[in-house]
Design an enzyme around this catalytic site. Structure first.
Site, PDB file in Angstrom:
ATOM      1  N   GLU A 105       0.790  -1.258   0.042  1.00  7.25           N
ATOM      2  CA  GLU A 105       0.045   0.076   0.022  1.00  7.25           C
ATOM      3  C   GLU A 105       0.902   1.297  -0.024  1.00  7.25           C
ATOM      4  OE1 GLU A 105      -3.202   0.248  -0.602  1.00  7.25           O
ATOM      5  OE2 GLU A 105      -3.903  -1.809  -0.262  1.00  7.25           O
ATOM      6  N   SER A 375     -43.292 -24.308  49.756  1.00  2.47           N
ATOM      7  CA  SER A 375     -42.507 -25.023  50.469  1.00  2.47           C
ATOM      8  C   SER A 375     -40.799 -24.737  50.525  1.00  2.47           C
ATOM      9  CB  SER A 375     -42.661 -26.295  50.877  1.00  2.47           C
ATOM     10  OG  SER A 375     -43.888 -26.551  51.416  1.00  2.47           O
TER      11      SER A 375
END
Length: 694
Positions: A105, A375
């Protein structure tokens, strides 16, 4: 006398000045003008420099992927608004990636100041020769300026702005910083931005671990992702990789031999799939709620700010929970379930299931306080009784149909046992817990006081509204599975409440810590009382206990309590390492059958055992103020040789019985100094001894 000034003018013979030639005058004026122009230009450039330095760059709208991970770093889910990107510093990017990118690049990146004039001249010549744009000459800085701040339209206005922003980037940032921004910004195809997400997508690696072969292939993709992506065309991708390797060799980054070897190296790519299904979706939603509502994070920051949210979830435990629920509910298509598991020592939420199918219904039942625990609430009543009212494991009440009067005699309450089964005799607390006797529970809350039970439940972490009435003992006030798991965890942790935690810490994209959990720990009850209750709750797995049918599934000490209502079934329990609440039922008021009521216990047992399978069984630690003595089961008094029906029972020191079951002077049974003999006949104790011997 004043000195004569130095006379440097040329003179004729006789002392007269010679005339200055016109060309010399013009030359002097030109030089003067040149210096003036230079000074003006320098001043203009200096002012322009100061201006550019003073101007802020536009706010770059860069979307970063936020991640939620479990306790072991496994990905739970990720968020991004169209751009899947994870930021990594330059130091965590493979040097091969950097070299490959620069070579293909902008190989003069570290030599120019934003514009590669040599490259521009070369590219212009090549383009002119071919009468078309064959080569480009944009530097990395120019590309970064375009990607961060501009569109890709081909206009002179855009080009001028690009040059302007390029200069500003070069003035404000070092070359390393520009390169770091570029590699985290560039598009690698398939909705993937930045080298880290590209490395994960293509090779399931971190950017720092990419090889030369992998780096050279990835460096070639941004030129044209649709053309050079190996998912689109492997031949084009290899051709582009070869060009990258050639550029690296030409610029001295690698040798020709390295280039040839890297090109020949076979590459294995990850399968390209769509968005993965989110793991632990109910827990994920809970994390989002905590981050936005409790911690005050901005939603945009949460979604695409590149956050990394470290959570307490154990993905292995989560998968076990989901699989076990699916297994036991497969024949009950409309039934729902919820499960929450918490490590009582740390408060870490290890698993959370809010329903059987998130895609069909996103309502999180694990956090909903709309169901009665039945319970399963009783342990809170008994813990309050042990702590505040002098009741012990051998406190006896007669279990028979009873009408209880309260509110100064103005109201009555008539509970009943399940199936209207009554011993019609006196029973103690161990038998009451094992068989879930309702009459005993209401006797207990009447003796203790409902307000004290509410107060204790608050200390344990129950935040839902609780009505201080006798029926509270039977779990008539709705609570959430999350609250139940957390409260039972306090009992498992010897009376120390550790604030439940789901998020360990949150880091921003740069690794800065935005939040770190510091769970509060507080002793809320004496460990002796929690240990006595734990011992009593182990009895639910004894023969005749409400959970005896799943006793063989458990290979370790477990304390638990079942709970049922007309439309709910619960199993809440714990080991020293894990507190778990399981609820099953229907979303709407629909009665569940006796068969359906039995589903919560095996879900609890299988989840607990499979989750803790790698961990050796652990006995609940015995506090120093707990003693064990043999008691006569018929009277609750100290056993002697004249009272053969005895059992070893635990007490907080000083609360054990003082009287003997026989007054004939028989020798009392020897009290045990530890609980080894008390549990030696249980299956999990045999497994523990076998493990130790192995």
């Amino acid at each position: 006398m004043e000195k004569d000034k130095l006379d440097v003018q040329p003179r004729r013979e006789g002392g007269e000045h010679l005339p200055v030639p016109h060309w010399m005058k013009r030359f002097k004026r030109a030089v003067s003008l040149l210096f003036s122009s230079f000074a003006v230009c320098a001043a203009v450039l200096f002012v322009l420099f100061l201006y550019l330095r003073s101007q802020a760059l536009p706010a770059a709208s860069v979307s970063l992927t936020s991640q939620i991970v479990d306790l072991n770093g496994n990905l739970i889910d990720s968020y991004h608004t169209g751009e899947n990107r994870q930021f990594v510093p330059l130091s965590e990017i493979s040097p091969w990636v950097i070299k490959a990118t620069l070579a293909i690049e902008d190989h003069r990146f570290f030599e120019h100041h934003g514009f590669d004039w040599k490259g521009m001249i070369r590219a212009s010549g090549v383009n002119l020769l071919h009468m078309s744009k064959v080569q480009g000459a944009s530097t990395l800085t120019q590309q970064l300026a375009r990607n961060l701040y501009l569109s890709h339209e081909k206009t002179w206005t855009r080009k001028l702005k690009e040059a302007y922003y390029t200069i500003q980037l070069e003035m404000r940032y070092s070359k390393e910083e520009i390169l770091e921004k570029y590699l985290n910004q560039i598009y690698y195809g398939h909705a993937t931005y930045g080298i880290q997400t590209a490395a994960k997508l293509y090779f399931n690696k971190d950017a720092k671990d990419l090889t030369l072969a992998e780096s050279s292939l990835l460096a070639g993709v941004p030129k044209g992702p649709k053309y050079y992506s190996p998912y689109m065309d492997k031949q084009n991708a290899k051709s582009r990789q070869k060009a990258v390797l050639q550029a690296m060799a030409d610029n001295g980054f690698i040798t020709r031999e390295q280039a040839d070897e890297a090109y020949k190296q076979p590459l294995t790519f990850m399968p390209l799939v769509g968005k993965q299904k989110s793991e632990a979706p109910y827990f994920r939603d809970y994390i989002r709620y905590l981050a936005l509502e409790k911690l005050g994070l901005d939603e945009k920051m949460y979604k695409d700010g590149g956050l990394k949210i470290y959570t307490t979830l154990d993905m292995r435990a989560q998968k076990i929970a989901e699989e076990v629920i699916q297994k036991y509910l497969k024949d009950y298509k409309e039934m729902q379930a919820a499960l929450v598991a918490i490590d009582p020592r740390t408060g870490y939420i290890k698993a959370m299931v809010g329903g059987r199918d998130y895609e069909q219904n996103q309502f999180n039942r694990a956090l909903s306080n709309s169901r009665q625990p039945g319970s399963a609430f009783k342990p809170f009543v008994y813990l309050a009784a042990l702590e505040t009212n002098g009741m012990t494991a051998v406190t006896r009440f007669k279990s028979e149909p009873t009408v209880f009067t309260y509110d100064n005699g103005k109201k009555t309450y008539t509970p009943s046992n399940y199936g209207n089964h009554y011993p019609h005799d006196y029973i103690d607390m161990r038998q009451a817990i094992s068989q879930s006797d309702n009459i005993y529970a209401v006797h207990s809350i009447m003796k203790v006081g409902a307000e004290k039970v509410v107060s204790l439940a608050r200390r344990l972490g129950i935040g839902s509204p609780l009505q201080a009435v006798p029926s509270l003992a039977l779990g008539t006030s709705p609570v959430s599975p999350f609250e139940m798991a957390s409260a039972f965890g306090v009992i498992a942790n010897g009376g120390v409440r550790v604030e439940p935690t789901a998020i360990v810490r949150i880091e921003d994209a740069a690794g800065n810590v935005l939040y770190e959990a510091k769970p509060q720990q507080q002793r809320v009850i004496d460990p002796g009382y929690t240990y006595v209750l734990t011992s009593l709750m182990e009895s639910v797995f004894d023969p005749g206990g409400t959970a005896s049918r799943v006793a063989d599934m458990l290979k370790r000490p477990v304390a638990a309590k079942t709970g049922t209502t007309n439309s709910d079934a619960w199993m809440v329990g714990f080991t020293p390492e894990l507190s778990t609440a399981v609820w099953v039922g229907y979303d709407r008021d629909r009665t569940i059958s006796s068969v359906e009521q039995r589903l919560s216990a095996p879900i609890f047992a299988e989840f607990t055992e499979k989750t803790l399978e790698p961990v050796p069984p652990k006995i609940f630690p015995i506090p120093d103020d707990v003693v064990s003595v043999y008691i006569d089961t018929a009277t609750g008094k100290l056993a002697t040789e004249q009272c053969p029906n005895s059992r070893l029972e635990t007490f907080v020191q000083g609360t054990e019985p003082a009287e003997y079951c026989s007054e004939h002077g028989a020798k009392p049974l020897k009290a045990q100094k530890d609980r080894t003999e008390q549990v030696q006949n249980r299956s999990w104790w045999q497994d523990l001894k076998r493990w130790w011997n192995e």
